[in-house]
Design an enzyme around this catalytic site. Sequence first.
Site, short mmCIF file in Angstrom:
data_model
loop_
_atom_site.label_atom_id
_atom_site.label_comp_id
_atom_site.label_asym_id
_atom_site.label_seq_id
_atom_site.Cartn_x
_atom_site.Cartn_y
_atom_site.Cartn_z
CB CYS A 115 -5.79 -0.63 4.49
SG CYS A 115 -5.43 0.06 2.85
CG HIS B 285 -1.68 -1.12 5.87
ND1 HIS B 285 -2.24 -0.14 6.65
CD2 HIS B 285 -1.85 -0.71 4.60
CE1 HIS B 285 -2.71 0.84 5.88
NE2 HIS B 285 -2.49 0.52 4.63
CG ASP C 151 -0.72 4.04 5.32
OD1 ASP C 151 0.19 4.54 6.01
OD2 ASP C 151 -1.91 4.03 5.67
NE ARG D 172 -0.63 4.98 8.75
CZ ARG D 172 -1.92 4.82 9.08
NH1 ARG D 172 -2.30 4.99 10.33
NH2 ARG D 172 -2.82 4.49 8.16
CB CYS E 37 -0.91 0.00 1.23
SG CYS E 37 -2.09 1.38 1.26
CO CO Z 1 -3.46 1.21 3.01
#
Ligand code: CO
Length: 200
Positions: free
Chosen positions: A99, A96, A42, A44, A40
């Site tokens: 998400c 994750h 993202d 993080r 992803c």
């Molecule tokens: Co995500």
Amino acid sequence: MLDHLKANNRAWVDRMVAHDPEFFKRLENQQSPQYLWIGCSDSRVPANEIVDLAPGEIFVHRNVANLAPPQDANYLSVLQFAVDVLKVRHVIVVGHYGCGGIKAAVDGKRRGLIDHWLHPIREVAEEHRDELAAIGDTHKRHDRLCELNVMRQVRNVSSDVFVLDAWARGQPLSVHGWVYSLATGLVNDLSVTVRAPRAP
Ligand code: CO
């Protein structure tokens, strides 16, 4: 502009060279990663840091909600290069928990283009409608959908013609499904690894 990032960059180069003076010279000429990470976007969930690998050791493709859509030229170009040219040994689809893409796919709100991108997740949710409906807690339901989405993307990768052709020519290649926990930093291996074509 962005002076702190440039300062970070210089400090990072100094550390890398102090540790290994030939590091950049070696990587300049070739990369030979063993892994393709499909994760992803993202912020993080940074691929190299999570599995503690240096530059040159993992080939990375990231998009919203770690999708591997069979018609997406970007993903397919990455997959083909990784499998045919780099000859990676492992493709790891990494979702994750928590998400935002997964949540946005099923919350019914309209956001624009992203609603189309997330369409495959709604299909996964539909396929597993009964299982998901039985989970009363919303966070747990989303987390289960994160897992189901990863399993679906593992199926996409492992049924792709680039991967099937690699197996047909005897190239060792495994496709794995993991889900990363933002809360603990640990990955959960979903044990859905595919190492050979599925029987028809
Ligand atoms: Co995500």
